[in-house]
Scaffold this active site. Structure first.
Site, PDB file in Angstrom:
ATOM      1  N   LYS A 185       0.826  -1.212   0.000  1.00  0.00           N
ATOM      2  CA  LYS A 185       0.000   0.000   0.000  1.00  0.00           C
ATOM      3  C   LYS A 185       0.860   1.262   0.000  1.00  0.00           C
ATOM      4  O   LYS A 185       0.631   2.190  -0.788  1.00  0.00           O
ATOM      5  CB  LYS A 185      -0.928  -0.018   1.219  1.00  0.00           C
ATOM      6  CG  LYS A 185      -1.651   1.280   1.514  1.00  0.00           C
ATOM      7  CD  LYS A 185      -2.635   1.676   0.438  1.00  0.00           C
ATOM      8  CE  LYS A 185      -3.485   2.861   0.910  1.00  0.00           C
ATOM      9  NZ  LYS A 185      -4.400   3.335  -0.135  1.00  0.00           N
ATOM     10  N   LYS A 208       2.239  12.038   5.300  1.00  0.00           N
ATOM     11  CA  LYS A 208       2.311  10.903   6.237  1.00  0.00           C
ATOM     12  C   LYS A 208       2.692   9.623   5.494  1.00  0.00           C
ATOM     13  O   LYS A 208       3.577   8.868   5.922  1.00  0.00           O
ATOM     14  CB  LYS A 208       0.961  10.724   6.929  1.00  0.00           C
ATOM     15  CG  LYS A 208       0.855   9.480   7.810  1.00  0.00           C
ATOM     16  CD  LYS A 208      -0.524   9.340   8.417  1.00  0.00           C
ATOM     17  CE  LYS A 208      -1.579   8.845   7.454  1.00  0.00           C
ATOM     18  NZ  LYS A 208      -1.517   7.393   7.200  1.00  0.00           N
TER      19      LYS A 208
END
Length: 293
Positions: free
Chosen positions: A171, A240
């Site tokens: 991911k 992030k």
């Protein structure tokens, strides 16, 4: 199936509704309870705590913002682990660091519980229509058991291995490819605009020829239309993710030089006041550097 879902944000809410629409018995929790109102009206049960969700079901999905929130919801007071039965399954769909994924895997295992990572690719509209791409990793028997639920989110479930961390790394890696593709498109649009060519024309050529994947069509359209203010994902979320991808490079001793470029571009966007806008606003930083107004 009796399923719990915790975290009803931009992605979690439509994913939970997909489970409900498929006929699963659904128990939900969200810190802002109002976000669950329409699901409750359709038959979902609202629980007071994550532990209360876990006590009612065999499988609990979570879709939360970051490591800290995920850790608290999983193992804090009245967290998932406190209510989940032995052999119960916690399925985390959040984009989290590899260190956090390892904590979830190991701490659930200590309790005799099963942890699976099931990360998804796609924006909220894809979550609404059940056209996400699911990347799952964990115990193979658990993945077999989860298949009917996972296919509610998207028709294709990619099984990546027996270690949940494998899905988390995939991911982060594919998110990085999205951000780096946005950087490429930003540079191409700005350069051609500087030469007098409307970026919409470049977008037309791009998506009408070799570069017609969803990442080019969807994000490129947002960019040429300067559609920054209704974010599917804000700049802060992109930063992030890229930081966690770079940390993963450190974990495995893999240099990631282009990731530094994308990180710095995201930091520039935040410094320019664009922290809460969609991360395709990176185009404006490239345009600014090019002298375009």
């Amino acid at each position: 199936m009796k399923i719990g879902f915790i975290g009803l944000g931009a992605m979690g809410h439509p994913m939970a509704r997909r489970l409900l629409d498929a006929g699963h018995h659904l128990v939900v929790y969200n810190r802002t309870t109002a976000k669950a109102a329409d699901l409750v009206a359709q038959g979902a049960i609202l629980a007071d705590t994550p532990a209360a969700v876990a006590r009612e079901v065999d499988i609990v999905f979570s879709m939360l913002f970051d490591d800290a929130t995920t850790q608290e919801i999983a193992f804090g007071t009245d967290g998932i682990a406190a209510g989940l039965s032995p052999k119960g399954v916690h399925v985390c769909c959040s984009t989290i660091s590899l260190a956090q994924a390892r904590r979830l895997r190991d701490d659930h295992a200590e309790r005799g519980q099963i942890y699976v990572s099931a990360n998804v690719l796609g924006r909220p509209p894809a979550a609404e229509t059940g056209t996400l791409f699911v990347m799952a990793a964990g115990d193979s028997d658990a993945l077999d058991r989860l298949e009917p639920a996972l296919t509610c989110f998207g028709p294709h479930v990619f099984r990546l291995g027996n270690d949940p961390v494998q899905a988390n790394l995939a991911k982060l890696s594919l998110n990085f490819m999205i951000y780096s593709t946005i950087e490429q498109m930003a540079e191409v649009f700005a350069l051609n605009e500087k030469a007098g060519t409307d970026p919409r024309k470049i977008f037309e050529v791009m998506t009408g020829s070799f570069y017609n994947a969803p990442v080019h069509k969807n994000y490129g359209k947002l960019m040429v239309e300067h559609d920054y203010d209704y974010p599917g994902a804000p700049v802060t979320l992109g930063l992030k993710d890229v930081k966690m991808f770079m940390d993963a490079g450190g974990d495995y001793g893999v240099p990631l030089p282009y990731a530094s470029v994308v990180r710095d571009r995201l930091l520039s966007a935040i410094s320019a006041g664009d922290a809460d806008r969609d991360f395709v606003v990176l185009l404006e930083r490239v345009r600014q550097e090019s002298g375009l107004k």
